[in-house]
Scaffold this motif. Structure first.
Motif, mmCIF file in Angstrom:
data_model
loop_
_atom_site.group_PDB
_atom_site.id
_atom_site.type_symbol
_atom_site.label_atom_id
_atom_site.label_comp_id
_atom_site.label_asym_id
_atom_site.label_seq_id
_atom_site.Cartn_x
_atom_site.Cartn_y
_atom_site.Cartn_z
ATOM 1 N N ALA A 192 -32.459 0.037 5.713
ATOM 2 C CA ALA A 192 -31.343 -0.785 5.229
ATOM 3 C C ALA A 192 -31.205 -1.984 6.169
ATOM 4 C CB ALA A 192 -30.054 0.036 5.177
ATOM 5 N N TRP A 193 -32.093 -2.949 5.990
ATOM 6 C CA TRP A 193 -32.177 -4.066 6.930
ATOM 7 C C TRP A 193 -30.946 -4.962 6.887
ATOM 8 C CZ3 TRP A 193 -35.431 -4.241 10.848
ATOM 9 C CH2 TRP A 193 -36.569 -3.433 10.807
ATOM 10 N N ASP A 194 -30.165 -4.906 5.808
ATOM 11 C CA ASP A 194 -28.936 -5.685 5.788
ATOM 12 C C ASP A 194 -27.966 -5.193 6.851
ATOM 13 O OD1 ASP A 194 -28.776 -3.286 4.310
ATOM 14 O OD2 ASP A 194 -27.075 -4.017 3.126
ATOM 15 N N ARG A 195 -27.970 -3.886 7.090
ATOM 16 C CA ARG A 195 -27.118 -3.353 8.161
ATOM 17 C C ARG A 195 -27.640 -3.777 9.529
ATOM 18 N NH1 ARG A 195 -24.483 2.499 6.927
ATOM 19 N NH2 ARG A 195 -23.475 1.936 4.964
ATOM 20 N N THR A 196 -28.949 -3.682 9.711
ATOM 21 C CA THR A 196 -29.530 -4.118 10.972
ATOM 22 C C THR A 196 -29.242 -5.592 11.201
ATOM 23 O OG1 THR A 196 -31.322 -2.505 10.666
ATOM 24 C CG2 THR A 196 -31.668 -4.235 12.307
ATOM 25 N N GLN A 197 -29.314 -6.397 10.166
ATOM 26 C CA GLN A 197 -29.054 -7.830 10.293
ATOM 27 C C GLN A 197 -27.622 -8.097 10.751
ATOM 28 O OE1 GLN A 197 -29.692 -10.060 6.687
ATOM 29 N NE2 GLN A 197 -29.676 -12.039 7.746
#
Length: 519
Positions: A192-197
């Motif tokens: 879930a790269w949106d969270r990492t971003q």
């Protein structure tokens, strides 16, 4: 070769009491009847039995590592604590020159990691050790980027740990909290790269919702009804309204979690020269280090190498040419591969990996997770005559256990029970022995006895080990640990144990009889 099936039920500990015990409250007819099919015993899965300090609860990483290695591996948290207390950390050959460069440049040290004493991914005391090193190294500017927990420790405890961290900084005369981020953002490992971003933006660039005090981030989360792990990334500002700890050229970013699997996405975003998962904008020229090896490609410098855990069951199967199948859903896939293999990422010709995608949903609403799909893949693998060992992880009791929702956890346990029945019956029909073991406690103790509140963390309870197979009558030792599983599996397969397996076999006596576990 005597082929078999090894099932690791994640988060299955043993406790006699009924209150808050999902394995007693749920309908588990297969588990309840298993003693009629074969023997069972209890294994130690916490503290010194798995390389942790006495009294410290076990976890999935150390559980699978110990099961796979067949011996006790000293955990990194113990080595780090010892290095801090002995003074070794102050003179560390990687950290000391890095801090000297920061001091000469007038840069800042950023300490980034989980803020709790859950001892699964991190230990808040390591912040203290590093703050003291920064003080002794004359680093004036130190910024803290804590992740709120609520999974390895009780939900609602983030305020306590944040206050403890600020007290550590005050005692050392160094350190200000510059951002506050829920672990579900900073420690995502599901892609879930949106969270990492969002976490990256707050920690590195000082971008995101702003608060004047760290506690305001927690208050906003509570007012929104969010658990500690879901606190949205927030940036702490100074009196001038500007972010306190935006990273700048010449700074040192040190990630302080001692377990790396949930840190890789964030560290990759900060350190990878060709990162492309999201637009991170112009990067400041940072030095980046991790407390322990996170096994990134390209690698990031680490203060402490991982302890050697090779020559376990995976290496034995490879050396003997035994085809083995590993099956798990995303939440625990690395555990039956990377960790079980002694933290070895290389591909093996004898190993077949079956990755079942986890569902991206709130597990309180879907506690079945992907358990049925895992069972179906297992049944398919059991039909292959050349598969000497099938290794499976059932994630439901642990992953849903971390939600603290007892009703959902009971449904998760019932799913696990139904899946166990299907997999074991398929194994017995194929003439295979079956061993079932927990890796640490969780779902058997969902209520904190001291507070009466939901317990969302792991427990120090022992874990069950059950064994049955067509024509096999066995007696098991009563005083084993997880380190004894690999030697036992080696014996069941008919393989000579690896010389480095220091655990003992659990089987006291084995006699071929006409007993049928399905009877």
């Amino acid at each position: 070769m005597n082929p078999g099936l090894l099932i690791i039920v994640d988060g299955w500990g043993h406790r006699d009491g009924t209150e808050g015990n999902a394995f007693r409250l749920a309908a588990t007819p297969f588990i309840d009847d298993f003693p009629k099919r074969g023997p069972w015993t209890l294994l130690q899965a916490s503290g010194e039995a798995v390389g942790l300090p006495g009294g410290v609860v076990g976890n999935s990483e150390i559980g699978h590592l110990t099961i796979g290695a067949g011996r006790v591996i000293e955990y990194e948290s113990t080595r780090i604590q010892r290095a801090g207390e002995s003074g070794e950390l102050r003179s560390h050959p990687l950290l000391r020159p890095s801090l000297e460069r920061v001091r000469r440049r007038g840069g800042a040290l950023h300490l980034i990691g989980l803020c709790s004493d859950g001892m699964v991914h991190a230990d808040i005391s390591h912040f203290r050790l590093l703050l003291e090193v920064a003080r002794d190294s004359s680093i004036e500017r130190v910024f803290l980027h804590p992740f709120t927990d609520g999974r390895d420790v009780p939900d609602g405890s983030a305020g306590k740990y944040l206050a403890e961290l600020e007290a550590m900084a005050a005692r050392s005369g160094r350190g200000r909290v510059a951002s506050v981020v829920g672990r579900s953002y900073a420690m995502d490992r599901s892609g879930a790269w949106d969270r990492t971003q969002s976490a990256f933006a707050a920690i590195v660039r000082g971008e995101g919702p702003r608060v004047g005090r760290p506690s305001e981030a927690l208050e906003a989360g509570r007012n929104a009804g969010l658990r500690d792990e879901l606190i949205p990334p927030a940036v702490v500002t100074g009196d001038d309204g500007r972010p306190l700890g935006r990273m700048s050229p010449g700074d040192l970013a040190l990630f302080v979690n001692f377990r790396g699997d949930r840190m890789r996405q964030l560290v990759e975003a900060v350190a990878h020269p060709d990162f492309s998962r999201f637009d991170r904008g112009p990067l400041p020229g940072l030095e980046v280090q991790t407390l322990t090896e996170y096994f990134l490609d390209p690698p990031v410098p680490a203060l402490f190498a991982q302890a050697d855990s090779s020559d376990g069951l995976a290496d034995l199967l490879e050396s003997r040419g035994v085809h083995n199948v590993r099956i798990a859903e995303s939440e625990k896939f690395q555990h039956v591969t990377f960790f079980f293999n002694g933290r070895d990422n290389r591909s093996r010709l004898t190993e077949e990996d079956v990755h079942v995608p986890s569902r991206k949903v709130d597990y309180r609403l879907a506690p079945e997770m992907s358990g049925v799909a895992v069972a179906e893949q297992t049944i398919r693998a059991l039909g292959a005559a050349d598969a000497g060992l099938v290794l499976v992880n059932l994630a439901n009791p642990d992953v849903v256990g971390h939600t603290g929702d007892l009703d959902a956890v009971c449904r998760a346990v019932e799913t696990a029970d139904a899946c166990l029945r299907r997999m074991c019956e398929a194994a017995w029909q194929a003439g295979r022995w079956t061993a079932i073991v927990g890796d640490h406690g969780n779902a058997e103790e969902m209520v904190d006895a001291a507070t009466g509140k939901p317990n969302v963390g792991h427990t120090a309870n022992p874990v069950p080990f059950l064994l049955a197979g067509p024509g096999l009558d066995v007696r098991l030792r009563p005083d084993g640990s997880l380190a004894d599983v690999a030697p036992t599996v080696s014996d069941l397969l008919g393989l000579d144990r690896s010389p480095r397996m220091e655990g003992e076999g659990l089987i006291r006596r084995s006699v071929l009889v006409s007993r049928d576990p399905q009877a």
